[in-house]
Design a protein around this motif. Structure first.
Motif, PDB file in Angstrom:
ATOM      1  N   ARG A 113       0.830  -1.196   0.000  1.00 40.96           N
ATOM      2  CA  ARG A 113       0.000   0.000   0.000  1.00 40.96           C
ATOM      3  C   ARG A 113       0.872   1.257   0.000  1.00 40.96           C
ATOM      4  N   GLN A 114       0.438   2.240  -0.785  1.00 39.60           N
ATOM      5  CA  GLN A 114       1.073   3.554  -0.871  1.00 39.60           C
ATOM      6  C   GLN A 114       2.426   3.565  -1.591  1.00 39.60           C
ATOM      7  N   CYS A 115       2.677   2.548  -2.426  1.00 42.47           N
ATOM      8  CA  CYS A 115       3.926   2.568  -3.187  1.00 42.47           C
ATOM      9  C   CYS A 115       3.747   3.225  -4.551  1.00 42.47           C
ATOM     10  N   GLY A 116       2.502   3.650  -4.892  1.00 37.22           N
ATOM     11  CA  GLY A 116       2.287   4.408  -6.110  1.00 37.22           C
ATOM     12  C   GLY A 116       1.497   3.709  -7.198  1.00 37.22           C
ATOM     13  N   LYS A 117       0.841   2.602  -6.887  1.00 36.20           N
ATOM     14  CA  LYS A 117       0.105   1.830  -7.900  1.00 36.20           C
ATOM     15  C   LYS A 117      -1.031   2.634  -8.522  1.00 36.20           C
ATOM     16  N   THR A 118      -1.866   3.232  -7.674  1.00 41.02           N
ATOM     17  CA  THR A 118      -3.008   4.003  -8.181  1.00 41.02           C
ATOM     18  C   THR A 118      -2.530   5.191  -9.003  1.00 41.02           C
ATOM     19  N   SER A 133       1.373   2.958  10.650  1.00 39.90           N
ATOM     20  CA  SER A 133       0.089   2.797  11.353  1.00 39.90           C
ATOM     21  C   SER A 133      -0.979   2.223  10.425  1.00 39.90           C
ATOM     22  N   ASN A 134      -0.996   2.688   9.183  1.00 38.56           N
ATOM     23  CA  ASN A 134      -1.976   2.181   8.220  1.00 38.56           C
ATOM     24  C   ASN A 134      -1.757   0.705   7.914  1.00 38.56           C
ATOM     25  N   TYR A 135      -0.504   0.287   7.895  1.00 39.09           N
ATOM     26  CA  TYR A 135      -0.231  -1.139   7.672  1.00 39.09           C
ATOM     27  C   TYR A 135      -0.821  -1.972   8.815  1.00 39.09           C
ATOM     28  N   GLU A 136      -0.680  -1.477  10.036  1.00 38.48           N
ATOM     29  CA  GLU A 136      -1.242  -2.227  11.168  1.00 38.48           C
ATOM     30  C   GLU A 136      -2.772  -2.220  11.137  1.00 38.48           C
ATOM     31  N   LYS A 137      -3.353  -1.155  10.615  1.00 36.31           N
ATOM     32  CA  LYS A 137      -4.811  -1.144  10.436  1.00 36.31           C
ATOM     33  C   LYS A 137      -5.236  -2.204   9.430  1.00 36.31           C
ATOM     34  N   ASP A 138      -4.390  -2.452   8.420  1.00 42.25           N
ATOM     35  CA  ASP A 138      -4.667  -3.522   7.464  1.00 42.25           C
ATOM     36  C   ASP A 138      -4.645  -4.884   8.137  1.00 42.25           C
ATOM     37  N   PHE A 139      -3.779  -5.037   9.161  1.00 42.63           N
ATOM     38  CA  PHE A 139      -3.783  -6.299   9.908  1.00 42.63           C
ATOM     39  C   PHE A 139      -5.171  -6.577  10.469  1.00 42.63           C
ATOM     40  N   TRP A 160       1.825 -14.382   6.015  1.00 44.19           N
ATOM     41  CA  TRP A 160       0.848 -13.325   5.701  1.00 44.19           C
ATOM     42  C   TRP A 160       1.591 -12.029   5.370  1.00 44.19           C
ATOM     43  N   LEU A 161       2.579 -11.691   6.183  1.00 44.09           N
ATOM     44  CA  LEU A 161       3.340 -10.458   5.969  1.00 44.09           C
ATOM     45  C   LEU A 161       4.163 -10.534   4.685  1.00 44.09           C
ATOM     46  N   ILE A 162       4.692 -11.724   4.385  1.00 43.45           N
ATOM     47  CA  ILE A 162       5.442 -11.903   3.140  1.00 43.45           C
ATOM     48  C   ILE A 162       4.505 -11.773   1.948  1.00 43.45           C
ATOM     49  N   SER A 163       3.335 -12.435   2.018  1.00 42.81           N
ATOM     50  CA  SER A 163       2.362 -12.371   0.922  1.00 42.81           C
ATOM     51  C   SER A 163       1.857 -10.952   0.709  1.00 42.81           C
ATOM     52  N   ALA A 164       1.784 -10.179   1.783  1.00 43.51           N
ATOM     53  CA  ALA A 164       1.349  -8.787   1.680  1.00 43.51           C
ATOM     54  C   ALA A 164       2.432  -7.886   1.083  1.00 43.51           C
ATOM     55  N   GLY A 165       3.654  -8.422   0.952  1.00 45.27           N
ATOM     56  CA  GLY A 165       4.748  -7.642   0.382  1.00 45.27           C
ATOM     57  C   GLY A 165       5.412  -6.707   1.365  1.00 45.27           C
ATOM     58  N   LEU A 166       5.050  -6.795   2.632  1.00 43.26           N
ATOM     59  CA  LEU A 166       5.587  -5.862   3.632  1.00 43.26           C
ATOM     60  C   LEU A 166       7.012  -6.206   4.040  1.00 43.26           C
ATOM     61  N   ILE A 167       7.372  -7.482   3.920  1.00 47.42           N
ATOM     62  CA  ILE A 167       8.701  -7.919   4.333  1.00 47.42           C
ATOM     63  C   ILE A 167       9.287  -8.856   3.276  1.00 47.42           C
ATOM     64  N   HIS A 168      10.604  -9.005   3.322  1.00 52.47           N
ATOM     65  CA  HIS A 168      11.309  -9.933   2.441  1.00 52.47           C
ATOM     66  C   HIS A 168      11.973 -11.011   3.294  1.00 52.47           C
ATOM     67  N   LYS A 169      11.828 -12.246   2.877  1.00 56.08           N
ATOM     68  CA  LYS A 169      12.436 -13.388   3.568  1.00 56.08           C
ATOM     69  C   LYS A 169      13.648 -13.849   2.763  1.00 56.08           C
TER      70      LYS A 169
END
Length: 441
Positions: free
Chosen positions: A27-32, A222-228, A278-287
């Motif tokens: 979210r918020q990386c510029g897709k829209t 904060s918005n990412y945690e709201k997505d949780f 879940w966090l990996i699938s959401a793209g928030l983190i890299h493993k």
């Protein structure tokens, strides 16, 4: 703000047998923004719909998935016809409507002349949670991944177009002039502070006010945690939050291996691994997984139980870690560890964003460790990361003696050099030029 994905979208538009395209990314990386900007510049008409903001859209996809009916209903909804060839149909936050995802198959098969572009912030999570009766249109869509601004895109956002063009066209044997290295190092340090989230970069470029930057970064986190809360189950939320907040501390350990028991005392892998995924699938983190030996294909030798976790954006990692912006430039030994972590995260996101794929890392049975391992065709390439100008590397030396790779890479703040010895070639490339790594290789 120039984004390199624009050129890929232009190729998609001109392709005769184009499929619907899906842009995924955090979210918020510029897709829209990029889809709207692209649509307005390249089409006569943009039909934009957002599934999060307009509940009426769900109803259009509830009945049959006849695409002629769907575009007729969407046209009525916006009070303007959708015309294949002239209109681009943009379906934003499509992950909230699984049937709309499925409909892309029928757009591909039955209305290929219409350009359909979708975007989803948590698409990986949504697909994993899709009902068995709803299918993902495998083979019927073109998937694109969008990331925060890379360092090269950051240079362009700063107005350094001529410097960017110079670096893009510089000969592999040519050193970077000392007239430019100061500007590049300053821009690199700024990037460690801001990262590549577009709103953060725009604020910094326009205002140079670090307080505003950090307010925006805190809001994004904060918005990412709201997505949780919004997209995960009630039982999953506390585990997601625990893992999310534990990442900086895990990276700060001497052994950066991610240990589930350090997230919460007494926790086991089976208790938390679904939340981590879940966090990996959401793209928030890299493993990043460890490999036992650097043979081809590298994926075959990965240890899925031994891994590190990094953030998708270095600026957000810095903010989450509460590492003050003014000490990023500080060379004090007290800040060396955190600067090293930020540098590793920077190199990782640069490798991924610029087409090297998700790397691995190598660790010997002793204490030697090479930060990243990438596969480039038939070459398995070790990449050693240094946060300053130091070039001595016992770990890389041990790796090269053991495996004699054709080429090894060391990235630091040193100027570019290239030399050979009995163990192969070494490419020394500045951190701020890492986006050109594939061209140099």
């Amino acid at each position: 703000m120039k984004r390199f994905i624009y050129a890929t979208l232009l190729e998609w538009k001109e392709r005769r047998n184009h499929k619907p395209v899906i842009i995924e990314g955090i979210r918020q990386c510029g897709k829209t923004w990029i889809l709207k900007h692209f649509g307005e510049a390249e089409f006569k008409d943009v039909a934009y719909f957002n599934f999060e903001y307009d509940n009426r859209l769900q109803k259009i996809f509830e009945d049959d998935l006849n695409v002629s009916r769907i575009i007729k209903d969407l046209g009525i909804l916006r009070n303007k016809h959708i015309q294949p060839g002239n209109t681009i149909l943009i379906l934003d936050e499509i992950q909230t409507c699984p049937r709309a995802i499925t409909s892309l198959k029928y757009f591909c098969e039955n209305l290929p002349e219409l350009h359909v572009a979708a975007a989803g912030s948590l698409l990986g999570v949504a697909v994993a949670q899709m009902d068995q009766n709803i299918s993902f249109p495998v083979g019927k869509v073109q998937m694109l991944r969008m990331y925060p601004l890379s360092f090269a895109e950051y240079l362009l956002a700063k107005g350094e177009d001529l410097l960017y063009d110079h670096l893009r066209n510089i000969s592999p044997d040519e050193k970077i002039s000392g007239a430019f290295t100061g500007r590049l190092k300053e821009a690199y340090n700024e990037y460690l502070i801001t990262g590549g989230m577009p709103e953060v970069v725009k604020s910094w470029v326009n205002n140079h006010d670090i307080e505003i930057v950090e307010e925006i970064q805190s809001e994004i986190l904060s918005n990412y945690e709201k997505d949780f809360v919004k997209y995960a189950s009630v039982s999953e939320f506390p585990k997601l939050s625990l893992i999310w907040h534990a990442i900086p501390a895990q990276l700060a350990k001497d052994n950066q291996k991610f240990i589930f028991a350090h997230v919460k005392q007494g926790s086991r892998a089976r208790d938390l691994e679904d939340s981590l995924q879940w966090l990996i699938s959401a793209g928030l983190i890299h493993k990043i997984e460890k490999i036992s030996r650097p043979y081809i294909p590298v994926t075959t030798y990965a240890d899925v139980t031994y891994f590190k976790i990094y953030f998708s954006d270095v600026g957000l990692l810095r903010r989450m870690s509460k590492f003050p912006a003014d000490v990023v430039f500080d060379k004090s030994p007290l800040t060396a560890d955190m600067r090293g972590i930020l540098t590793e995260n920077f190199v990782l996101t640069e490798l991924i964003a610029n087409g090297s794929g998700t790397p691995f890392f190598w660790k010997s049975k002793g204490i030697a460790e090479v930060d990243y391992i990438i596969q480039n065709s038939v070459d398995v390439i070790p990449v050693e990361v240094k946060s300053a100008k130091m070039t001595r590397s016992r770990s890389l030396a041990e790796y090269r003696k053991k495996y004699t790779p054709r080429i090894a890479v060391r990235t630091s703040l040193n100027n570019i050099t290239h030399h050979s010895d009995e163990y192969g070639e070494i490419l020394e490339i500045p951190l701020y030029l890492l986006w050109r790594l594939k061209a140099y290789l």
